[in-house]
Write a protein that holds these residues in place. Sequence first.
Motif, short mmCIF file in Angstrom:
data_model
loop_
_atom_site.label_atom_id
_atom_site.label_comp_id
_atom_site.label_asym_id
_atom_site.label_seq_id
_atom_site.Cartn_x
_atom_site.Cartn_y
_atom_site.Cartn_z
N ARG A 55 30.43 10.10 41.05
CA ARG A 55 31.50 9.16 41.42
C ARG A 55 31.45 8.84 42.91
NH1 ARG A 55 36.53 7.11 40.11
NH2 ARG A 55 36.21 7.74 37.94
N GLY A 56 31.30 9.86 43.73
CA GLY A 56 31.21 9.61 45.17
C GLY A 56 30.00 8.77 45.53
N LEU A 57 28.87 9.05 44.86
CA LEU A 57 27.64 8.32 45.15
C LEU A 57 27.77 6.84 44.82
CD1 LEU A 57 24.62 8.41 45.95
CD2 LEU A 57 24.12 8.94 43.56
N LEU A 58 28.34 6.52 43.66
CA LEU A 58 28.38 5.14 43.21
C LEU A 58 29.56 4.34 43.77
CD1 LEU A 58 27.32 5.39 39.46
CD2 LEU A 58 25.93 4.90 41.46
N LEU A 59 30.68 4.98 43.96
CA LEU A 59 31.87 4.23 44.39
C LEU A 59 32.09 4.24 45.89
CD1 LEU A 59 34.51 5.03 41.63
CD2 LEU A 59 32.73 3.28 41.68
N GLU A 60 31.53 5.24 46.57
CA GLU A 60 31.79 5.36 48.00
C GLU A 60 30.53 5.14 48.83
OE1 GLU A 60 33.51 9.23 48.29
OE2 GLU A 60 35.07 8.77 46.85
#
Length: 602
Positions: A55-60
Amino acid sequence: MANTWVDSTAAGFGQWADGRDDDTADAQGVRLLLELADEELGLRGPEDLDAGALRGLLLEVFPAAVVADADEVPAIVATVRHLIAFLAERGVADGAALTAELGRLEPEFAAAVEAADSTERRAAAEVLTGLMRDDGVDPADPAAAERWLAAFDALPEQERFERTDAYLRQVEQLAVPPVRLAPEAELAAAARASGLTAQARALAAWTGERAVTEYDELTGADAAAAAADLGIATPRAEGDPAEQADLPEIDRLWWAAVEADVIAVTGRRARPGGALADLDGGADADVLHVWLRLFDAAAVPEHAADDGLDAVELVQNELTGVLIHLYEQDAPAPAAELGDALLEHIGDGYEVSDARALEGAVRDALRLEIADLLAWGVVREGAGDGLELTPLGVWGVRELLRADGFAAPLVGELAGASAADLVAGLAWHRADTAGEEIDGWLARHAAKDAAADLLEVMRSGGPGARNLAAGVLGRIGDEAAPVVRAAAGEPLCRPYAALWLTAHGHDGFALSRDEYLWVFVDTLAGMLETAEPDAAVRAALAGVPADADPAAMVSDIWRADHPGTTEVLDALGAHHPDREIAKAARTAAYKARSAQGPAGGS
């Protein structure tokens, strides 16, 4: 050099993809994802890629670090699926959980990439438009713009980069803080009452119908008579005037009046110009137009060359810098401070043989300029012994700055902007205008929508953007609690959401020590984006609670899971006022670099 786990995992993926004979398996794309996971999220190996990290990789991380078109999203998602399949087959990841999480993330990821893509395209278009204008091309002319774009695209990549970089540096330098403007009627009344207006009108009336020299100016005798008859002091004059230029006050006023068409000169004769009627009875806009032309010409008289300028001419050449200094201040500036700044600039830009003698002459000349600015109604005395621009001065200086290509925004212009544009604009605001700008923006946005948009800025922006977004979020009422609470589980939003929720009386969100350290690092890293390190350190330390143990805090910062940790520790090591704590920061910076390993030091 890259981290070993990234190299080995990427190499293994390449072999896996070759064995599958699958042309859609993007090995370079996988390497990019692994490098971002390593460098931005701090993953120590492929086994750390769980649902939260994905989630952090793709959204942030990805939308902030990679320029991608919105139509590339399906291919990127396919690359992530291939990576998940590879890791699952190797037994180092839960393929089912990651695949399910990817399905949930795909719509949000598409929206994040599209938003970043739109912002990137808008920024690129603004840069290209600015470059066109610098080259004398009208962006509104489709044929001319197309020819320019074709020629620009044909340049070598390095030259395109250098031109773009130079333009962006220039834009950053040509930006001043937002200001408030007085109503036009008030400005026009001040222009009519301005000493500059009165002097120009009086000189035109005194001139009447008069013969002038071959250089379209008064004779020395006439210039002296004008000064005497009009009561204009001439402290800059030396000896009996042989020509108009020997009386700098009259020379400056004459050419300002001619430039503004208050005095017209044709056929070696001078007479009142067409703009005199506007000064005497024109509409507000007309009066301001003429006054601005007078001010523009009078503020920086023309001098033949920089070589051999005396102190008076030198200060007049640099007077715009003094005016900009006043424009940018949020409090009255003492005359001595203006003199110090002017001398520093002169020292940087001119060959000075006798600095001590020049200093006295420059300060004397500046006192004369300030006296004129006071008389013209451009500057007034503020608190203490400080000087500040009048409302007319603010308007006039802003108009001159805009004519020179400066970005000179007004307070309130961001009221209808997006959250991202608001945060970007707030970076230029002074403390006395930022609050007003934020209040105007919040008045135009529903609380929950505003909070959601600000949290998105925190996810996609850097430390500076997060700091500013958190500051705006802090002014939103408790009706935004559901939105903020929902973001409390996201890595980049969690600390700021927890602070907001705690401040609004919600239990269970107190920051851990690690989170507190992360916020401190994020805050100082954000300040370092726009401020000099010593000023950033002072500002960050001012926000530390009084009961905090600064030595222990600095010693523990190296453990903060933040990409700006070493930069922050370097700044503290160089600029912390306590020598022992500064030494501890330098030691902690060494530990942080060691913990990062080879990739962190590359």
